[in-house]
Design an enzyme around this catalytic site. Sequence first.
Site, PDB file in Angstrom:
ATOM      1  N   VAL A  83       1.264   7.880   6.681  1.00  0.00           N
ATOM      2  CA  VAL A  83       2.460   7.063   6.955  1.00  0.00           C
ATOM      3  C   VAL A  83       2.599   5.871   6.014  1.00  0.00           C
ATOM      4  CG1 VAL A  83       2.616   7.761   9.364  1.00  0.00           C
ATOM      5  CG2 VAL A  83       1.257   5.753   8.776  1.00  0.00           C
ATOM      6  N   LYS A  84       1.850   5.867   4.921  1.00  0.00           N
ATOM      7  CA  LYS A  84       1.951   4.750   3.985  1.00  0.00           C
ATOM      8  C   LYS A  84       3.011   5.024   2.902  1.00  0.00           C
ATOM      9  CE  LYS A  84      -1.232   1.959   5.719  1.00  0.00           C
ATOM     10  NZ  LYS A  84      -1.730   2.468   7.022  1.00  0.00           N
TER      11      LYS A  84
END
Length: 405
Positions: A185-186
């Site tokens: 999710v970065k």
Amino acid sequence: MPGYEFFGQEERREVNDVLETGIMMRYGFDGPRKGIWKAKELEAAICNTFGCKHAQLVSSGTAALTTAMSALGIGYGDEIILPSFTFVASFEAVLSVGAIPVFVDVDDTLTLSPQAVKNAITKKTKCIMPVHMCGSMADMDALQAICKEHNLLLLEDACQSIGASYKGKKLGTIGNAGTFSFDFVKTITCAEGGAVMTNNEAVYLNCDGYSDHGHDHKGADRGADLHPFIGYNFRISELHAAVGLAQIKKLDNFLSIQRKNHTALKNALATIPEVSFRRIPDESGDSCTFLSWFLPTEEATKAVVAELKAQNILAGNFYWYVNNWHYIKKWDHLKNTATLNALHPDLKAAVMHHATKDFSASDTIMCRCISTAIGLTWTDEQLQTKCNQMVNAIKKVLSEQKATA
Ligand SMILES: *Cc1c(COP(=O)(O)O)cnc(C)c1O
């Protein structure tokens, strides 16, 4: 916001290069790998893209923090100052090296309050670790001055701020070391992965060895390597590095989309006089993964969260104050030092002490803050709809509150 929104042909092609040779390990197998070195290539790309001398890829952002702390010589008896608002990985890493996490308040930058840092310095303080939360930065001039004055290490947890900068320098490259996470999710992802960046060759060589069982990587083959110190296995695989290599080439595009969408949303919310915004020490360096904004009171903030939920438009809006992962208020496992194995009693007592202090200064900030994640794939129409819906929901709540006041 996360790179996985743009997973495509480029990632597939890089991964296929590795699958063609079947050499999924980053070290050795020089012949059969046919010149394919994805991890090495990604490390070079990180140095180029972010402007640091050295980069060490590892298996996660958490592993990057542990590796950086070990490489900087942080351990038993050392105190690391870190913010009350961060991801649990930040203190997990501190505990992993046997050091003491000293939590201090955040200010309206949503990162370390320099004054709170000063107040927390003791003879045992070894390192200050700002966490550049939600795409934007801590006040690095102030923190660097404190480090200089007290001869402390500066370790940047830049896991959430890939591509952001402060006064022309990329976050993660300013301190003695800095870390990125490339989890799913970065801003850019390897699926799982992380990196330590540093301009200090000795620190880099420590990272290089520590993340691979202490190998000095000087032998003709792995079997001939020496082990000058004890390490661990935090290696990244070639498959993960391959994904990252495709993603890093897309970073500029991600950032420009984020900036455009962020500006539109900010302009929309700014039409409401009661809404204010996170203070950003260098506005031009914001990576714009989130727009973080404040309402005047906790009551109004909770009511807006409830209204967004009722209208089914809460997704992508984060009210960290009641979130289990990012704010100290809900870290009961830390406050109780619920570890699976025994800690030294002194460390356990120190952890409990520092985790249960008064964080009312942080509370007054965090209880009024909402962060809105900025999407990469929003169409102009979706962006416009989002702006309108949010503005209307906030206005509705504020006028209801005025009517009952
Ligand atoms: C994601 C994150 C980490 C840890 O990264 P992982 O790759 O998930 O281990 C560390 N610090 C912060 C602030 C993060 O957001």
